[in-house]
Design an enzyme around this catalytic site. Structure first.
Site, PDB file in Angstrom:
ATOM      1  N   VAL A  82      -9.233 -15.223   3.555  1.00 50.44           N
ATOM      2  CA  VAL A  82      -8.833 -16.301   3.140  1.00 50.44           C
ATOM      3  C   VAL A  82      -7.309 -16.543   3.675  1.00 50.44           C
ATOM      4  O   VAL A  82      -7.210 -17.785   4.018  1.00 50.44           O
ATOM      5  CB  VAL A  82      -8.692 -15.196   1.654  1.00 50.44           C
ATOM      6  N   GLY A 123      -6.346 -22.887  -6.480  1.00 52.21           N
ATOM      7  CA  GLY A 123      -6.824 -22.533  -5.980  1.00 52.21           C
ATOM      8  C   GLY A 123      -6.456 -21.344  -4.029  1.00 52.21           C
ATOM      9  O   GLY A 123      -6.082 -22.116  -3.801  1.00 52.21           O
ATOM     10  N   CYS A 124      -7.085 -20.472  -3.764  1.00 54.25           N
ATOM     11  CA  CYS A 124      -6.547 -19.926  -2.334  1.00 54.25           C
ATOM     12  C   CYS A 124      -8.103 -20.603  -1.376  1.00 54.25           C
ATOM     13  O   CYS A 124      -7.235 -19.853  -0.158  1.00 54.25           O
ATOM     14  CB  CYS A 124      -6.822 -18.682  -2.958  1.00 54.25           C
ATOM     15  N   VAL A 125      -8.948 -20.791  -1.822  1.00 56.59           N
ATOM     16  CA  VAL A 125     -10.133 -21.643  -0.900  1.00 56.59           C
ATOM     17  C   VAL A 125     -10.644 -23.137  -1.447  1.00 56.59           C
ATOM     18  O   VAL A 125     -10.322 -23.249  -1.999  1.00 56.59           O
ATOM     19  CB  VAL A 125     -11.250 -20.755  -0.732  1.00 56.59           C
TER      20      VAL A 125
END
Lengths: 171, 104
Positions: free
Chosen positions: A41, B102-104
């Protein structure tokens, strides 16, 4: 809220168009499903910020880039107090595959890619994958056994060279 | 909330200069915003901007790199070519939608 009138709109800097010298190196040393994701991530996020990013896989982290294992990482709740469950339950047969199944469902629910696809995303975004020479020797693995986007098996001093001037994370 | 005039239109923007109301966006605004950050819009840029806007309108969330790839058909590499270094933020800025949450 009162509206104020400005003559010109600000323009986001996007961190300056100049070449940034910020660089991130993440050492991935774990082979469990839960510990694979933090590095993935963060690497993906760093690349999205235009930061040069390298992932270095060592010891158990090899499971993340070994063809045979990378699609089958597991999560074990045993001995992990953060699961808030007693260990005598978590040690029961079948518990690891049950917990892995639950975690994979959560990962999918969050629309997160699996490890292989995540590594593809990262390399498509310009990230670099490196494997540790000593781990490869210990585990009798060669480049042909590894995910094909791994750029090479490198030794500790090669790694130190790559990591020059980088922010380094050990996971 | 700040009001500013971009490409002759009065729009609401945040402190960084992102539009805060996607419905105020026009193609002229997009051209101006792209010019602001040194991007010349090609057909492919427009395709991606339209996908991001449609997806945002449908879901209320700015799509991340992976969704733009999987649902929009813009490979990650291409996203980085079209909007160098920071494809998510730059494309969101030009498309008049919020930065991806979001993170992705």
């Amino acid at each position: 809220m009162t509206a104020t009138l400005t003559e010109t709109a600000p323009i986001p800097s996007f961190g300056n168009e100049e070449e940034t010298d910020r660089k991130l190196v993440i050492i991935c040393s774990k082979g469990s499903l839960d510990m694979a994701y933090p590095g993935l991530v963060l690497a993906n996020a760093a690349l999205g910020e235009g930061i040069e990013t390298h992932l270095f896989f060592t010891f158990w982290g090899f499971d993340m880039i070994t063809e045979k294992t990378m699609d089958h990482l597991k999560f074990s709740p045993l001995g992990n107090p953060a699961t808030h469950m007693p260990n005598f339950v978590m040690g029961l047969p079948g518990m690891t595959s049950f917990a892995t199944h639950m975690m994979k469902a959560q990962i999918e629910g969050l629309d997160l890619p699996e490890v292989r696809e995540f590594l593809e995303l990262i390399t498509d975004a310009g990230g670099h994958l490196w494997a540790c020479r000593m781990s490869a020797d210990m585990m009798h693995l060669e480049e042909k056994d590894l995910f094909d986007r791994v750029e090479g098996i490198i030794n500790a001093s090669d790694f130190i060279e790559i990591a020059e001037g980088a922010q380094t994370l050990f996971i | 909330m700040t009001t500013a005039t971009i490409a002759g239109a009065e729009v609401q923007i945040d402190d960084e200069g992102f539009l805060t109301d996607a419905t105020e966006w026009t193609e002229d605004i997009a051209r101006q915003l792209a010019a602001n950050i040194g991007i010349e819009l090609t057909d492919r840029h427009w395709d991606m901007i339209r996908f991001i806007r449609d997806d945002y309108a449908a879901n209320g969330v700015t799509p991340g790199t992976r969704r733009v790839q999987a649902s929009g058909g813009f490979a990650t590499k291409e996203q980085f070519e079209l909007f160098p270094k920071k494809p998510q933020k730059k494309s969101a800025y030009i498309a008049g939608v919020p930065k991806p949450a979001g993170c992705v």
